[in-house]
Design a protein around this motif. Sequence first.
Motif, short mmCIF file in Angstrom:
data_model
loop_
_atom_site.label_atom_id
_atom_site.label_comp_id
_atom_site.label_asym_id
_atom_site.label_seq_id
_atom_site.Cartn_x
_atom_site.Cartn_y
_atom_site.Cartn_z
N TRP A 166 0.73 -1.56 -0.19
CA TRP A 166 -0.44 -0.03 -0.06
C TRP A 166 0.77 1.12 0.04
N LYS A 167 2.15 1.66 0.78
CA LYS A 167 2.99 2.76 0.85
C LYS A 167 3.72 3.14 -0.49
N ASN A 168 3.33 1.60 -1.11
CA ASN A 168 4.01 1.80 -2.28
C ASN A 168 3.69 2.73 -3.55
N ILE A 169 2.56 2.80 -2.92
CA ILE A 169 1.04 3.03 -4.14
C ILE A 169 0.70 4.47 -3.80
N THR A 170 0.54 4.23 -2.31
CA THR A 170 0.14 5.54 -2.03
C THR A 170 0.02 6.24 -0.51
#
Length: 291
Positions: A166-170
């Motif tokens: 998740w943190k890689n995209i948002t």
Amino acid sequence: MEKKYVAMVALILVIAGATIYGILNNESKQILRISTTTSLEDTGLLDAVEAAFEKRYPNIDVQIVSGGTGIALERGKRGDADLVIVHDKKREKEFIEEGYGLKRYPFAYNYFYIVGPENDPAGVKNASTAEDAFRRILEAAEKNPSVKFVSRGDNSGTNSREIKIWKNITDYNATVNGSSWYIETGSGMADTLRIADQKGAYTLTDSGTYLAYRDRIKLVTYLTEDRSLLNVYSAIPLNPSRVKGVNSAAAEKFVDFLMSNECQKLISEYGKDKYGQPLFTALFGRAEPKS
């Protein structure tokens, strides 16, 4: 009368002898405490390894407690385990750097799977990577209230990997965590799969648990072998100089057995007869694959 008396005395001696033997036998047994993840517990792999180990070492009583990786490592830090078996390389290295663990022993791997409802409302079947799949889920969930994602939310290795994606995209905390479509179970993988199945939601699961439960749920796989979904399992003996009361000798024996050809063969074949394919890939002394 004398015969009855003799028989009674003989019976008492037999019972006393058996009791003394049992006491001595129990006292001679060592206890090996293993703190591990729910995925290894839910698949039954560690039960099979434990049985084979205790057959070789009948004087060692293996006691296994499972939880998420975070919980498993905390038990180790508290001195409630002699050995931890987990699957979160970053936290494993931190655990060792902080002096709690001696060394990582990677022994097997599988992959995380992205699974979801067969009607696939987010179009995840067309995703090329894990990040692409999560992006599709996020975008669809913001428009379609029927799109849900179920997270373990339990600080486990699986939960850690999910949050990393998740943190890689948002901005995870701003756009995902706390959203109505994002459901945290605070539970293990088996329970999380059941809840995702009930809600027709997507989730991230280790492949072993999914394969073990796939006949009980309707969720289907969408992404299975993306490099970012590699899932390596490692054993870490506790450091006796940092954690008091550690049974290092028994922990070392278990690690040696885990890495032996006998156990690696057991791991490489585990699940094949029941699920049509093994649930784990044993390393057989090879270096762990890179994600």
